[in-house]
Design a protein around this motif. Structure first.
Motif, PDB file in Angstrom:
ATOM      1  N   ALA A 210       0.827  -1.205   0.000  1.00 37.88           N
ATOM      2  CA  ALA A 210       0.000   0.000   0.000  1.00 37.88           C
ATOM      3  C   ALA A 210       0.864   1.258   0.000  1.00 37.88           C
ATOM      4  CB  ALA A 210      -0.934  -0.007   1.206  1.00 37.88           C
ATOM      5  N   ARG A 211       1.957   1.244   0.790  1.00 34.31           N
ATOM      6  CA  ARG A 211       2.837   2.422   0.823  1.00 34.31           C
ATOM      7  C   ARG A 211       3.478   2.678  -0.532  1.00 34.31           C
ATOM      8  NH1 ARG A 211       4.279   0.411   6.071  1.00 34.31           N
ATOM      9  NH2 ARG A 211       6.129  -0.581   5.194  1.00 34.31           N
ATOM     10  N   LEU A 212       3.901   1.604  -1.192  1.00 34.44           N
ATOM     11  CA  LEU A 212       4.494   1.761  -2.526  1.00 34.44           C
ATOM     12  C   LEU A 212       3.475   2.303  -3.520  1.00 34.44           C
ATOM     13  CD1 LEU A 212       6.641  -1.497  -2.852  1.00 34.44           C
ATOM     14  CD2 LEU A 212       7.499   0.857  -2.969  1.00 34.44           C
ATOM     15  N   GLN A 213       2.247   1.800  -3.451  1.00 34.97           N
ATOM     16  CA  GLN A 213       1.209   2.251  -4.376  1.00 34.97           C
ATOM     17  C   GLN A 213       0.893   3.730  -4.172  1.00 34.97           C
ATOM     18  OE1 GLN A 213      -1.547  -0.728  -3.126  1.00 34.97           O
ATOM     19  NE2 GLN A 213      -1.247  -1.998  -4.918  1.00 34.97           N
ATOM     20  N   VAL A 214       0.833   4.152  -2.903  1.00 33.09           N
ATOM     21  CA  VAL A 214       0.573   5.558  -2.609  1.00 33.09           C
ATOM     22  C   VAL A 214       1.734   6.421  -3.079  1.00 33.09           C
ATOM     23  CG1 VAL A 214       0.269   7.246  -0.768  1.00 33.09           C
ATOM     24  CG2 VAL A 214      -0.957   5.091  -0.675  1.00 33.09           C
ATOM     25  N   GLU A 215       2.961   5.976  -2.792  1.00 34.55           N
ATOM     26  CA  GLU A 215       4.135   6.750  -3.198  1.00 34.55           C
ATOM     27  C   GLU A 215       4.175   6.925  -4.715  1.00 34.55           C
ATOM     28  OE1 GLU A 215       9.045   6.714  -2.880  1.00 34.55           O
ATOM     29  OE2 GLU A 215       7.877   5.057  -2.011  1.00 34.55           O
ATOM     30  N   LEU A 216       3.857   5.856  -5.449  1.00 32.28           N
ATOM     31  CA  LEU A 216       3.848   5.934  -6.906  1.00 32.28           C
ATOM     32  C   LEU A 216       2.820   6.953  -7.389  1.00 32.28           C
ATOM     33  CD1 LEU A 216       4.714   4.940  -9.698  1.00 32.28           C
ATOM     34  CD2 LEU A 216       3.055   3.080  -9.481  1.00 32.28           C
ATOM     35  N   ALA A 217       1.613   6.892  -6.828  1.00 32.90           N
ATOM     36  CA  ALA A 217       0.570   7.841  -7.241  1.00 32.90           C
ATOM     37  C   ALA A 217       0.968   9.273  -6.910  1.00 32.90           C
ATOM     38  CB  ALA A 217      -0.750   7.478  -6.554  1.00 32.90           C
ATOM     39  N   GLN A 218       1.583   9.487  -5.747  1.00 33.34           N
ATOM     40  CA  GLN A 218       2.010  10.833  -5.366  1.00 33.34           C
ATOM     41  C   GLN A 218       3.103  11.357  -6.296  1.00 33.34           C
ATOM     42  OE1 GLN A 218       2.921  10.086  -1.165  1.00 33.34           O
ATOM     43  NE2 GLN A 218       1.317  11.547  -0.608  1.00 33.34           N
ATOM     44  N   LEU A 219       4.055  10.502  -6.619  1.00 33.73           N
ATOM     45  CA  LEU A 219       5.145  10.918  -7.512  1.00 33.73           C
ATOM     46  C   LEU A 219       4.617  11.277  -8.899  1.00 33.73           C
ATOM     47  CD1 LEU A 219       7.808   8.244  -6.491  1.00 33.73           C
ATOM     48  CD2 LEU A 219       8.026  10.724  -6.170  1.00 33.73           C
ATOM     49  N   GLU A 220       3.701  10.453  -9.431  1.00 35.47           N
ATOM     50  CA  GLU A 220       3.153  10.730 -10.760  1.00 35.47           C
ATOM     51  C   GLU A 220       2.315  12.005 -10.754  1.00 35.47           C
ATOM     52  OE1 GLU A 220       1.210   7.015 -11.587  1.00 35.47           O
ATOM     53  OE2 GLU A 220       2.950   6.262 -12.709  1.00 35.47           O
ATOM     54  N   TYR A 221       1.653  12.274  -9.627  1.00 37.93           N
ATOM     55  CA  TYR A 221       0.862  13.499  -9.507  1.00 37.93           C
ATOM     56  C   TYR A 221       1.780  14.722  -9.404  1.00 37.93           C
ATOM     57  CZ  TYR A 221      -2.370  16.937  -7.495  1.00 37.93           C
ATOM     58  OH  TYR A 221      -3.103  18.066  -7.245  1.00 37.93           O
ATOM     59  N   SER A 222       2.896  14.582  -8.688  1.00 40.42           N
ATOM     60  CA  SER A 222       3.758  15.742  -8.427  1.00 40.42           C
ATOM     61  C   SER A 222       4.660  16.098  -9.604  1.00 40.42           C
ATOM     62  CB  SER A 222       4.632  15.477  -7.194  1.00 40.42           C
ATOM     63  OG  SER A 222       5.583  14.455  -7.460  1.00 40.42           O
ATOM     64  N   LEU A 223       4.965  15.128 -10.473  1.00 45.43           N
ATOM     65  CA  LEU A 223       5.938  15.377 -11.548  1.00 45.43           C
ATOM     66  C   LEU A 223       5.605  16.606 -12.393  1.00 45.43           C
ATOM     67  CD1 LEU A 223       8.522  14.488 -12.956  1.00 45.43           C
ATOM     68  CD2 LEU A 223       7.173  12.908 -14.337  1.00 45.43           C
ATOM     69  N   PRO A 224       4.381  16.730 -12.933  1.00 41.50           N
ATOM     70  CA  PRO A 224       4.101  17.926 -13.750  1.00 41.50           C
ATOM     71  C   PRO A 224       3.916  19.193 -12.905  1.00 41.50           C
ATOM     72  CG  PRO A 224       2.123  16.576 -13.559  1.00 41.50           C
ATOM     73  CD  PRO A 224       3.235  15.805 -12.915  1.00 41.50           C
ATOM     74  N   ARG A 225       3.938  19.052 -11.582  1.00 44.03           N
ATOM     75  CA  ARG A 225       3.719  20.206 -10.701  1.00 44.03           C
ATOM     76  C   ARG A 225       5.003  20.699 -10.034  1.00 44.03           C
ATOM     77  NH1 ARG A 225      -0.903  17.437 -11.073  1.00 44.03           N
ATOM     78  NH2 ARG A 225      -2.862  18.625 -10.906  1.00 44.03           N
ATOM     79  N   LEU A 226       6.153  20.145 -10.428  1.00 44.05           N
ATOM     80  CA  LEU A 226       7.396  20.547  -9.784  1.00 44.05           C
ATOM     81  C   LEU A 226       7.712  22.021  -9.999  1.00 44.05           C
ATOM     82  CD1 LEU A 226       9.822  17.539 -10.333  1.00 44.05           C
ATOM     83  CD2 LEU A 226       8.742  18.279  -8.227  1.00 44.05           C
ATOM     84  N   THR A 227       7.330  22.548 -11.151  1.00 43.98           N
ATOM     85  CA  THR A 227       7.591  23.958 -11.442  1.00 43.98           C
ATOM     86  C   THR A 227       6.981  24.843 -10.368  1.00 43.98           C
ATOM     87  OG1 THR A 227       7.493  23.421 -13.785  1.00 43.98           O
ATOM     88  CG2 THR A 227       7.404  25.746 -13.213  1.00 43.98           C
ATOM     89  N   ARG A 228       5.828  24.385  -9.828  1.00 49.37           N
ATOM     90  CA  ARG A 228       5.127  25.148  -8.793  1.00 49.37           C
ATOM     91  C   ARG A 228       6.013  25.366  -7.565  1.00 49.37           C
ATOM     92  NH1 ARG A 228       0.992  21.888  -5.499  1.00 49.37           N
ATOM     93  NH2 ARG A 228       0.119  23.344  -3.995  1.00 49.37           N
ATOM     94  N   ALA A 229       6.939  24.440  -7.325  1.00 48.23           N
ATOM     95  CA  ALA A 229       7.772  24.524  -6.136  1.00 48.23           C
ATOM     96  C   ALA A 229       9.006  25.403  -6.314  1.00 48.23           C
ATOM     97  CB  ALA A 229       8.204  23.113  -5.720  1.00 48.23           C
ATOM     98  N   TRP A 230       9.261  25.825  -7.573  1.00 45.52           N
ATOM     99  CA  TRP A 230      10.492  26.572  -7.828  1.00 45.52           C
ATOM    100  C   TRP A 230      10.170  27.915  -8.481  1.00 45.52           C
ATOM    101  CZ3 TRP A 230      14.857  25.168  -5.684  1.00 45.52           C
ATOM    102  CH2 TRP A 230      15.010  23.830  -5.308  1.00 45.52           C
ATOM    103  N   GLY A 231      10.447  28.987  -7.766  1.00 52.51           N
ATOM    104  CA  GLY A 231      10.319  30.321  -8.368  1.00 52.51           C
ATOM    105  C   GLY A 231      11.637  30.739  -8.969  1.00 52.51           C
ATOM    106  N   HIS A 232      12.705  30.010  -8.677  1.00 52.71           N
ATOM    107  CA  HIS A 232      14.068  30.377  -9.102  1.00 52.71           C
ATOM    108  C   HIS A 232      14.524  29.393 -10.189  1.00 52.71           C
ATOM    109  CE1 HIS A 232      14.043  27.571  -5.797  1.00 52.71           C
ATOM    110  NE2 HIS A 232      15.215  27.114  -6.172  1.00 52.71           N
ATOM    111  N   LEU A 233      13.815  29.362 -11.310  1.00 49.16           N
ATOM    112  CA  LEU A 233      14.041  28.301 -12.298  1.00 49.16           C
ATOM    113  C   LEU A 233      15.331  28.481 -13.088  1.00 49.16           C
ATOM    114  CD1 LEU A 233      10.405  27.867 -13.595  1.00 49.16           C
ATOM    115  CD2 LEU A 233      11.577  26.688 -11.761  1.00 49.16           C
TER     116      LEU A 233
END
Length: 431
Positions: A117-140
């Motif tokens: 279950a932890r692996l499945q959640v981690e995978l879903a979180q990583l796939e969700y966060s990948l296109p949103r990484l730009t949101r975390a960086w204002g200093h691109l």
């Protein structure tokens, strides 16, 4: 830490207001499951979907102003936001903005206990966060070059994306190992001719409570959405003495993130590979038909919607209006109506499960050498023995047994020729 939240539900058609309000109420339950207080809720109608904020800029300004005036920490949308929409909202409001998908992912991260279950959640979180990484960086434009590096090197964003992709690959590899181990366990279970059923249904319908009531299993139960994410399988003895394996599965919810359906496919395989399903519904919920349709839709995505199925309505003791139950009985004439809390109707449900098992069972007479004591003991354990007679070196048995056990005993059936016995074995093996 987030302390105060504003919930927003957006809809386009006037006729969709009631459903939007119901979904927003469900979002509030999800958010409170995380321990975040909901200060206010807003239902917003908009004519069309806008690329920048989902809603029009005027409505966006109004929502943002309200959040600022109330001193809130987060705006949570019931609707799915694109990565760019999230960035635009956070620039406009100056506070964190998330959507329903992120809320569900956070709940799953808190509730997952087993490695799978932890692996499945981690995978879903990583796939969700990948296109949103730009949101975390204002200093691109930050660069990561070094000794021996050519040109300007990688931006920090590119490094982070590579790390996330590597983590996704690692999760998938580890999940493949877990699934292989699960397949081995399942193969071992299939060798033992014990039928199995999966309990499926909307979250908080009482699946874990039903498993505990029927089997005495020590499973975690809490009156919250997604109280448990890990499957639990326990054995129940039916009135016919036939054992049945019951598996509790993760609950479904409206607008379940597609990534989670994919990530939890291994867990939900229990539903696709079971002999039949017990579809549990909360009869006390006004949206019970929507919950039924939601679960059937997810089962269809998994290819499990055509499995043999028992529909069971739980919490009938909480239904005040008899007309509600009468309507459900008309729509689902073969359903069981139960209360796990009081025990009402559970006997009927067990009889329905026994009938499902009997649908794949065989009644016949066998003559088995007394030297095959292990097989005789197995038949007594796993079948309902109607007659036993000792004839010299043989034991004559008349028994009702599951198809898998009957396949193993095909050569001992007293049904005539070897050819007929061979056909019998082939028939059982296909069931």
């Amino acid at each position: 830490m987030v302390q105060r939240a504003l919930l927003v539900g957006a809809y386009t058609e006037a006729g969709a207001k009631s459903e939007a309000a119901s979904l927003l109420a469900e979002l509030e339950e999800l958010v409170e499951t995380l321990g975040v207080p909901v200060i206010d809720r807003m239902l917003v109608q908009h004519r069309e979907t806008h690329a920048r904020y989902l809603v029009g800029s005027g409505k966006a300004e109004e929502i943002s102003a309200k959040a600022k005036a109330d001193g809130l920490d987060v705006i949570i949308f019931d609707n799915e936001l694109s990565p760019s929409q999230q960035r635009n909202w956070e620039q406009l409001s100056g506070i964190t903005v998330i959507d329903r998908t992120e809320v569900i992912l956070d709940i799953f991260a808190h509730r997952a206990h087993t490695r799978e279950a932890r692996l499945q959640v981690e995978l879903a979180q990583l796939e969700y966060s990948l296109p949103r990484l730009t949101r975390a960086w204002g200093h691109l434009v930050r660069q990561g070059g070094g000794i021996g590096a050519r040109g300007e090197g990688e931006t920090q964003l590119e490094q982070d994306k590579r790390r996330v992709r590597n983590s996704i690959d690692r999760c998938r590899r580890e999940l493949d190992h877990v699934r292989a181990a699960r397949a081995t366990q399942r193969k071992d279970r299939k060798r033992a001719p014990v039928p199995n059923a999966a309990i499926v249904g909307y979250t908080n319908a009482g699946k874990s409570s039903l498993l505990r009531r029927l089997t005495g299993a020590d499973v975690f139960i809490e009156d919250k959405l997604f109280a448990t994410l890990d499957t639990t399988t326990r054995k129940i003895a039916l009135p016919s003495k036939q054992p049945l394996l019951l598996t509790d599965t993760v609950g479904f919810v409206r607008r379940l993130p597609h990534g989670l359906v994919e990530a939890f496919r291994a867990t939900l395989e229990e539903a696709t590979l079971s002999d039949f399903l017990v579809h549990l519904l909360d009869a006390s919920q006004p949206e019970v038909m929507e919950y039924y349709n939601t679960t059937m839709k997810v089962l269809a995505e998994l290819g499990a919607d055509e499995r043999r199925m028992i529909v069971a309505f739980n919490k009938i003791d909480l239904v005040a209006d008899p007309a509600t139950l009468a309507t459900l009985r008309r729509h689902f004439p073969g359903a069981a109506f139960i209360s796990v809390r009081t025990g009402a109707g559970l006997g009927e449900l067990v009889e329905l499960m026994a009938a499902q098992v009997a649908g794949g069972s065989v009644t016949g007479e066998l003559r088995i050498p007394q030297s095959a004591a292990g097989l005789i003991a197995r038949i007594h354990r796993q079948a309902k023995v109607l007659e036993t007679e000792y004839l010299g070196n043989e034991v004559r048995l008349v028994a009702v047994m599951p198809a898998r056990l009957a396949a193993d005993c095909a050569e001992w059936f007293t049904d005539g020729s070897d050819e007929k016995r061979t056909r019998l074995a082939e028939t059982f093996e296909t069931q």
